[in-house]
Design a protein around this motif. Structure first.
Motif: not given
Length: 206
Positions: A103-114, A170-186
């Motif tokens: 969740l923190l990874d997704v929020l950080s990407i969104l904040a950086l996007g803004f 990242a949002c799609l991966a979070l919604a699908a529960g692919r947490h290891p993928e999120l950690a590895a990529r972002f």
């Protein structure tokens, strides 16, 4: 991990192909920025040599250096994001559970996007203003400012595009529960990951 290489678990289809294209573009822009800095160093050396031998410099080197540095920074932002090199505070991050880190990874990407969107919007105001007024540099070179500013703005646009695509992934991966993928990529690289990356880079050079 090579930023151009497709990580495991990434989305296929149009979104994945767009991400691949942006990664290749970001890598190419980084290489161009690096060559620009190398050429700038050579130009400075020639300028110093001319000043010490004939008592005159080339002229405009300081102005050209400013353009190259500004363009080089903006053209490196997207590749730095893909390489997970942007600074993030990880005081408690590594000790948090995987779901919370995702969740923190997704929020950080969104904040950086803004932040990237604000930079791109501000950059467009600068470029459009110089274009409308036909502004030129106040130097002997009389460079149309829209040229270096447009190149600088292009880096902001690619950075923003990379963040938009990655945010959706990242949002799609979070919604699908692919947490290891999120950690590895972002996620923030751990000390062991940084050490492995440094060893891999040394082996490639050897």
């Amino acid at each position: 991990m090579d930023p151009v290489t497709r990580p495991q678990g990434r989305e296929s289809g149009a979104l994945g192909r767009l991400d691949d294209a942006l990664r290749r573009l970001a890598r190419g822009m980084l290489l161009v920025a690096g060559w620009g800095l190398l050429l700038l160093g050579m130009l400075v050396a020639v300028d110093v040599a001319a000043r010490n031998t004939i008592g005159r410099n080339i002229g405009g080197v300081d102005e050209i250096a400013g353009y190259i540095f500004a363009i080089g920074i903006s053209w490196s932002l997207a590749e730095a994001f893909y390489a997970r090199s942007h600074v993030r505070i990880d005081f408690l991050y590594q000790k948090a559970p995987l779901r919370l880190r995702s969740l923190l990874d997704v929020l950080s990407i969104l904040a950086l996007g803004f932040a990237a969107a604000f930079l791109a919007f501000s950059g467009w105001l600068v470029v459009s203003g110089s274009w409308g007024m036909g502004s030129r540099s106040a130097s002997v070179l009389q460079v149309p400012l829209v040229i270096p500013q447009a190149l600088w703005f292009a880096g902001m646009v690619v950075f923003l595009a990379a963040l938009l695509v990655s945010s959706l992934q990242a949002c799609l991966a979070l919604a699908a529960g692919r947490h290891p993928e999120l950690a590895a990529r972002f996620g923030i690289m751990s000390a062991s990951e940084e050490a492995q990356e440094a060893l891999g880079a040394r082996e490639e050079k050897a």
